[in-house]
Design an enzyme around this catalytic site. Structure first.
Site, mmCIF file in Angstrom:
data_model
loop_
_atom_site.group_PDB
_atom_site.id
_atom_site.type_symbol
_atom_site.label_atom_id
_atom_site.label_comp_id
_atom_site.label_asym_id
_atom_site.label_seq_id
_atom_site.Cartn_x
_atom_site.Cartn_y
_atom_site.Cartn_z
ATOM 1 N N SER A 132 0.826 -1.202 0.000
ATOM 2 C CA SER A 132 0.000 0.000 0.000
ATOM 3 C C SER A 132 0.859 1.251 0.000
ATOM 4 O O SER A 132 1.957 1.260 0.578
ATOM 5 C CB SER A 132 -0.910 0.014 1.232
ATOM 6 O OG SER A 132 -1.562 1.255 1.392
ATOM 7 N N TYR A 157 -2.583 -0.127 9.887
ATOM 8 C CA TYR A 157 -2.707 -0.695 8.543
ATOM 9 C C TYR A 157 -1.399 -0.551 7.777
ATOM 10 O O TYR A 157 -0.885 -1.521 7.205
ATOM 11 C CB TYR A 157 -3.847 -0.001 7.785
ATOM 12 C CG TYR A 157 -3.903 -0.355 6.318
ATOM 13 C CD1 TYR A 157 -4.265 -1.637 5.911
ATOM 14 C CD2 TYR A 157 -3.608 0.594 5.338
ATOM 15 C CE1 TYR A 157 -4.324 -1.965 4.566
ATOM 16 C CE2 TYR A 157 -3.663 0.272 3.991
ATOM 17 C CZ TYR A 157 -4.016 -1.010 3.608
ATOM 18 O OH TYR A 157 -4.059 -1.336 2.280
#
Length: 335
Positions: A132, A157
């Site tokens: 990501s 995350y």
């Protein structure tokens, strides 16, 4: 042989499976179909994949399983043959990681390790996996380059995705397992995720409700259309990183690559909202909010590495992509 896709009921996993089926590649899809967002949408994606395979005479098999449960995963994959993995399943979302941290450890760390173990023991030719752009954290040097240090994640995350890259580097080194991590930048388009800003804005505008615009409306994102993302993922899957076979400490570089995969254009959030309004034919009621915990103000992908190595070239601007998403949204919801 087939390609195994995790997160096949998810946005990017579904879209990659559709592209592979269209070119005649057999696909095995797995997904837990959890309730992070409406499972009805996930099941609709799987139904579309099954229809696509049937209409084209293709080969698609779906197995519902949580890849974070290694025993259940082994049972589900027993007897199934595949030579590549595209590992896209994960617990997504920056803000949700503040509320439910354990879900991220289980899916993104335990689950990622389980898939690496599958890849190792099956001796797959290559596993491409989702990282990501969130790993860049508070980096204020734009555009973000894969060579930049990513030691200061701003959310759990992001920390799990950086950890996935580190664990993958270890597996690539120890077992000479070809692995490629893809740092996605704000993916959007038809069949997208309901927790993403573009979907939330579109839904609120059609329903006449206010939209919450975080970062006082002064955020920028490298919005990347799903078709461009899929082209990059498939090109990556087709091209495992090279390995010269050396196994000594300090010897060869591990067969592990990491790429940014974005649009290489950083767009103002306000411009994206303008485009959603135009496509909806209604003005939004904008409520400006401060920054959310874990969010970054700007993202911008340097994609020179994936362009050089894989010929990746995104071609869809948000001026084209946003209306396509809104058109799909209308059709899907019967508006």
């Amino acid at each position: 042989m087939a390609v195994l896709i995790t997160g096949a009921a998810g946005f990017i996993g579904y879209s990659c499976a559709m592209r592979l089926l269209a070119r005649g590649t057999a696909v095995i899809g797995i997904d837990s179909v959890n309730d992070y967002y409406d499972p009805t949408l996930k099941r609709a994606r799987i139904a579309k994949l099954e229809t696509e395979a049937r209409d084209r005479g293709g080969d698609f098999r779906f197995v519902q399983v949580d890849f974070a449960d290694h025993e259940a995963l082994e049972r589900a994959l027993d007897g199934l043959a595949f030579d590549k993995i595209i590992h896209l399943g994960a617990q997504a979302g920056v803000r949700y990681s503040i509320e439910n941290p354990r879900a991220y450890i289980q899916s993104n760390l335990v689950g990622h390790l389980n898939m690496l173990e599958v890849a190792r023991h099956r001796k797959v030719a290559h596993m491409a996996y989702a990282s990501s752009s969130s790993v860049y954290g508070g980096n204020d040097t734009l555009p973000f380059r894969v060579e930049d240090r990513v030691d200061h994640p701003l959310s759990l995350y992001a920390a799990t995705k950086k950890s996935d890259e580190l664990i993958s580097e270890t597996y690539a080194h120890l077992y000479r397992l070809p692995l490629t991590g893809l740092r996605f930048f704000t993916v959007y388009g038809p069949w997208g995720r309901p927790d993403m800003a573009m979907w939330l804005f579109t839904k609120a505008i059609f329903e006449g409700r206010p939209i919450q615009v975080f970062g006082e409306g002064n955020m920028r994102r490298d919005f990347t259309y799903i078709d461009d993302i899929v082209s990059g993922v498939i090109a990556c899957s087709d091209t495992p990183p090279a390995d010269d076979g050396a196994e000594k400490a300090g010897g060869s570089k591990s067969p592990h690559a990491v790429y940014n995969i974005g649009n290489h254009r950083s767009e103002e959030l306000s411009h994206m909202i303008d485009l959603v309004e135009a496509a909806c034919g209604k003005k939004a009621i904008r409520e400006l909010q401060g920054m959310q915990p874990g969010d970054v103000r700007d993202t911008f992908a340097d994609i020179s590495a994936i362009q050089r190595d894989l010929g990746y070239q995104p071609s869809t601007s948000i001026d084209v992509g946003v209306p396509r998403f809104v058109d799909w949204y209308r059709q899907y919801h019967g508006l």
